[in-house]
Design a protein around this motif. Structure first.
Motif: not given
Lengths: 218, 242
Positions: A117-119, A121-128, B52, B75, B78-79, B85, B89, B91, B107, B151, B155
């Protein structure tokens, strides 16, 4: 021996036509089933209780009834109470699609849930957004893990199309039946039918092994 | 200027109340370290700051924008806030460079070459330019965390949040991660850091907040809090960890 080969060769054009139809129904059904499976799979992991219920109900009903009953229900049952007229081909595609989709929902659900689930969260915190994170980050990882399960279901669905012989659809199995009904050479013809199914399924297995190897490198 | 404003924040998980009436402000360019025993709610507080975790009560303003207001675009908000973390996390299906450039490309509409230039610059900053085409699985923990910082910085955020960024690292890798954070602090980044690294907090923080059982028990400059803690619980905690 020569006689056996001749019998098979005589039947082959009909059998190949049936094999073509089997492949056609399978391909169309599985493409549709993948879309439905993905959508209902995502439904099943959302916060919305309504969407989750829709997904669960679909899966439970389809998994809880035999495919042959579903096929007969769609082809004979529905037109008897509704003003629809389905060809055997459409009824077959609907039945295989709906049935495969129910199993694919579970594969999608389990695959998406297997990603940490960290994936998300990581995506959402970037702003996606949720959808973007799903598309760019979660699904590419999840689908890789799902490939063996997908192939398993695809193989099951290919074999399931043989049940469509029950509504007179001239796919591979019924093509075979029609030949030995006339020449009484069930052994040779059914052997040939088996070989043709094996060729389709084994090709798919080889393709999936190649695909898994290729994705593993990336 | 207030970058983060937390007013009467409450957060419960079921019956368990994890945050009980939290009030803090984080000013521009300020480095705030949050310390406290595990279960004190410090990570939950940080995770509320970028939604979160959904607060149960109170409100949080980020650069004046109310986080939980219906008209707020979370969204977009958050940018402006990077997050690092404990578990990195990254990718795993993307190279280091792809990890760093995904956000700017998708974005911020940066072209491939613009994004790559930015990515190279940031990887240089964290000392990992040579790992640009490597997949995360082939990196050490310290390297992963530095990529995660690059990463987040890609942003171009105004605020950086760190959730125990060194807790999952082998001891010999902690230093390289803290160094990048220190550089960032010196450049004037507004930072909120949940940490167990007391030495780092002492050296880098402008303000240290001690939390226990869902409350902010005490806060002050590192000298005040570490040198002369007023509250009994702070004293007890510090005597155990220092």
């Amino acid at each position: 021996m020569m006689e056996t080969i001749n019998i098979i060769l005589e039947g082959l054009p009909t059998l190949l036509k049936g094999m073509g139809l089997t492949i056609e129904i399978t391909v169309i059904s599985l493409i549709l089933a993948m879309f439905i499976g993905l959508i209902l799979g995502v439904f099943s992991i959302t916060k919305s209780k309504i969407l989750r219920t829709i997904s669960t109900a679909f899966v439970d009903i389809i998994r809880g009834t035999p495919l042959l009953v579903q096929i007969l229900f769609i082809y004979f049952g529905l037109p008897s109470v509704m003003d629809i007229n389905l060809t055997a081909f459409s009824a077959g595609v609907i039945a295989i699609t709906v049935n495969a989709a129910a199993y694919l929902v579970e594969i999608f659900r389990a695959g998406i849930n297997s990603i940490d689930k960290g994936q998300m969260e990581a995506g959402r915190t970037i702003g996606f957004s949720y959808g973007q994170t799903m598309r760019l980050i979660i699904l590419p990882q999840a689908i890789r893990r799902m490939i063996p399960a997908f192939v398993n279901q695809f193989i099951v669905s290919i074999k399931d199309t043989s049940l469509l012989s029950a509504i007179g659809l001239a796919e591979l199995t019924l093509s075979g039946q029609s030949i030995y009904a006339a020449n009484f050479r069930a052994f040779e013809i059914l052997f040939a039918v088996g070989v043709l199914y094996f060729i389709i399924i084994y090709s798919l297995s080889l393709f999936s092994r190649w695909l898994e190897r290729r994705l593993d490198v990336a | 200027m207030k970058m983060i404003e937390v007013n009467n924040l409450k957060k419960s998980f079921g019956k368990l109340e994890v945050l009980k009436d939290i009030n803090i402000d984080v000013n521009s360019q300020e480095v705030v370290c949050v310390i406290g025993p595990s279960g004190s709610g410090k990570s939950t507080l940080l995770r509320c700051m970028n939604l979160l975790e959904e607060p149960t009560g109170g409100d949080i303003l980020i650069e004046g924008d109310n986080l939980t207001a219906p008209k707020t675009n979370i969204n977009e908000l958050r940018q402006r806030m990077g997050m690092v973390f404990q578990q990195f996390n990254l990718f795993p299906h993307m190279t280091v460079m792809e990890n760093v450039t995904l956000g700017p490309k998708r974005l911020k509409g940066k072209s491939q070459s613009e994004a790559k230039e930015l990515g190279t610059q940031l990887l240089d900053k964290v000392g990992l330019v040579d790992k640009a085409d490597v997949y995360p699985d082939n990196l050490s923990g310290g390297q992963k965390q530095r990529v995660a910082m690059a990463r987040a910085l890609a942003m171009e955020p105004n605020i950086m949040l760190f959730d125990e960024p060194t807790s999952a690292l082998d001891p010999e890798m902690v230093g390289e991660v803290l160094q990048v954070m220190k550089d960032l602090a010196e450049e004037g980044m507004t930072m909120t850091i949940v940490t167990h690294e007391m030495g780092f907090a002492k050296e880098v923080a402008d303000r240290v907040i001690f939390m226990d059982e869902g409350f902010i028990v005490e806060q002050g400059t590192p000298d005040e809090l570490f040198g002369n803690p007023q509250n009994e619980r702070t004293q007890a905690f510090l005597s155990k960890v220092l």
